[in-house]
Scaffold this motif. Sequence first.
Motif, short mmCIF file in Angstrom:
data_model
loop_
_atom_site.label_atom_id
_atom_site.label_comp_id
_atom_site.label_asym_id
_atom_site.label_seq_id
_atom_site.Cartn_x
_atom_site.Cartn_y
_atom_site.Cartn_z
N ASP A 309 9.25 -8.28 -5.48
CA ASP A 309 8.16 -7.56 -4.77
C ASP A 309 8.35 -8.50 -2.81
OD1 ASP A 309 7.48 -5.65 -6.72
OD2 ASP A 309 5.43 -6.96 -7.34
N LEU A 310 7.90 -7.50 -2.17
CA LEU A 310 8.02 -8.36 -0.41
C LEU A 310 6.12 -7.31 -0.60
CD1 LEU A 310 10.05 -7.73 1.86
CD2 LEU A 310 8.00 -6.55 2.10
N ASN A 311 5.82 -8.70 0.06
CA ASN A 311 4.15 -8.59 1.05
C ASN A 311 4.21 -8.18 2.16
OD1 ASN A 311 2.73 -8.22 -2.47
ND2 ASN A 311 3.04 -10.49 -2.30
N ASP A 331 2.52 7.14 1.94
CA ASP A 331 2.58 7.24 0.59
C ASP A 331 3.41 6.74 0.01
OD1 ASP A 331 0.01 6.84 0.39
OD2 ASP A 331 -0.23 8.77 -0.65
N MET A 332 5.02 8.31 0.33
CA MET A 332 5.92 8.51 0.29
C MET A 332 6.80 6.53 0.31
SD MET A 332 7.97 10.95 2.65
CE MET A 332 5.93 12.19 2.67
N ASP A 333 6.66 6.21 1.85
CA ASP A 333 6.91 4.98 2.18
C ASP A 333 7.28 3.76 0.78
OD1 ASP A 333 7.75 5.90 4.42
OD2 ASP A 333 5.79 5.27 5.46
N PHE A 334 6.85 3.63 0.04
CA PHE A 334 6.44 3.24 -1.10
C PHE A 334 7.58 2.72 -2.41
CE2 PHE A 334 2.49 2.81 1.03
CZ PHE A 334 2.41 1.00 1.84
N ASN A 335 8.39 4.64 -2.11
CA ASN A 335 8.69 4.57 -3.36
C ASN A 335 9.85 3.86 -2.91
OD1 ASN A 335 6.76 6.67 -4.26
ND2 ASN A 335 8.42 8.19 -3.12
N GLU A 336 10.22 3.20 -1.89
CA GLU A 336 12.08 3.38 -1.77
C GLU A 336 11.50 1.01 -1.68
OE1 GLU A 336 15.21 4.66 -0.74
OE2 GLU A 336 13.49 5.94 0.48
N GLY A 337 11.76 0.41 -1.72
CA GLY A 337 12.39 -0.64 -1.83
C GLY A 337 11.36 -1.98 -1.59
N ASN A 338 10.45 -1.39 -3.57
CA ASN A 338 9.59 -2.70 -3.38
C ASN A 338 8.48 -3.73 -2.85
OD1 ASN A 338 8.51 -3.92 -6.02
ND2 ASN A 338 10.39 -5.85 -6.74
N TRP A 339 8.02 -3.19 -2.46
CA TRP A 339 7.17 -3.23 -1.24
C TRP A 339 5.35 -3.04 -1.65
CZ3 TRP A 339 4.58 -1.46 3.33
CH2 TRP A 339 4.92 -0.07 3.43
N ASN A 340 4.83 -4.09 -1.22
CA ASN A 340 3.19 -3.53 -0.98
C ASN A 340 3.09 -3.90 0.56
OD1 ASN A 340 2.57 -3.28 -4.23
ND2 ASN A 340 3.69 -5.78 -3.71
N ALA A 341 1.92 -3.01 0.42
CA ALA A 341 0.90 -3.12 2.70
C ALA A 341 -0.53 -3.74 1.89
CB ALA A 341 0.83 -2.18 3.65
N ILE A 342 -0.73 -4.84 2.13
CA ILE A 342 -1.98 -5.35 1.69
C ILE A 342 -3.35 -5.82 2.82
CG2 ILE A 342 -2.50 -7.34 -0.02
CD1 ILE A 342 -0.23 -7.40 -1.44
N ASN A 343 -4.37 -5.96 2.68
CA ASN A 343 -5.21 -6.20 3.59
C ASN A 343 -5.85 -7.32 3.16
OD1 ASN A 343 -8.22 -6.18 4.24
ND2 ASN A 343 -7.54 -6.88 5.71
#
Length: 347
Positions: A309-311, A331-343
Amino acid sequence: MKRNSTEFGILPAFHGDCLLIKTFDSNNEEFIILIDGGTAQTFKYSLKAELKDINHINLLILTHIDSDHIAGLISLFKSSLIDNIIVNEIWMNHPEIVEINSDELISTRQGDTLKDLILLKKPDVKLLEISTKDESILRQGVELVILSPTPQIKDELYRQWKLSNFPKTDNDNVKISSQKEEYSTSLVDLSKISFSPDKSINSDIFNSSSIAFILKCLDISILLLADARPEVITESLRLNCFSETKPLEVDYVKISHHGSLNNTSQELLGLIKCNNFIISTNGGTADHKFPSRETIARIIFNSQRNDEDLNIYFNYKIEELKERIGDFIYDMDFNEGNWNAINRNWF
């Protein structure tokens, strides 16, 4: 105070940077590092509260003289709070740092200098200029490997400063990803666009002169890029024997210049192995919006990625960023790349 683990905060600094690092030295004594002060509002709304129970700062670093990094420090040194804090050492590069009346303006004609304030409040503090000439600096088991600026860039900053008055404008005038067609382009496709900055190093001297370094604490390591130029960092990493086959491995990377398009290249990311990237911004100003969608794409699809996972951490809520700059991620951006956007603010 004894400590055996590092924690650090990327404070809500509006469109600027303010980092507070609480680590420990080789004797397990607490070692406090303050990097930049953000805007004047940063001091009022967040930094002041964080410092109220701190009576000792081992190292204070002003990375460069842009207003969104220096204004909060001027506010700190004008306050009575600094009177109760011991400061051992301060790093800053400039012939003269000037007073600023707002978070957007820098002018050599204005007011008292930060240096004067420091010498007034902390006359015995150790003041150092920093460049890559210093290479690695060790403080009680805490190591800082200097990657920017080079001595030549520092000298150019001083030359420009002495020859002319800088205009009263925001110095973050950089190309951003704001066009609708770029926002709608996939991250995969954006990641393939070659890095092409719209300014030279000398014409972007404030950011180019940023003090950037690898912080090696006894338990974690952080690449802290301030607003540094990727060309400078890339060269320094290669001089430190890092390469695509032997990348720098760190626990966290604080991305340069709030995720600006001009400050993160594919080549730079190809020299770094990390799964945790941090972007400090509230979305920027009306004219200069951050982060760039292209920068996010480059981080996610860089050549050093593995299956983990990439954060990507933001110090403001994603929804708040979108309110200011639009849908820079979908939302569709998270379908590729195995990554998360976190506050997240504290790590």
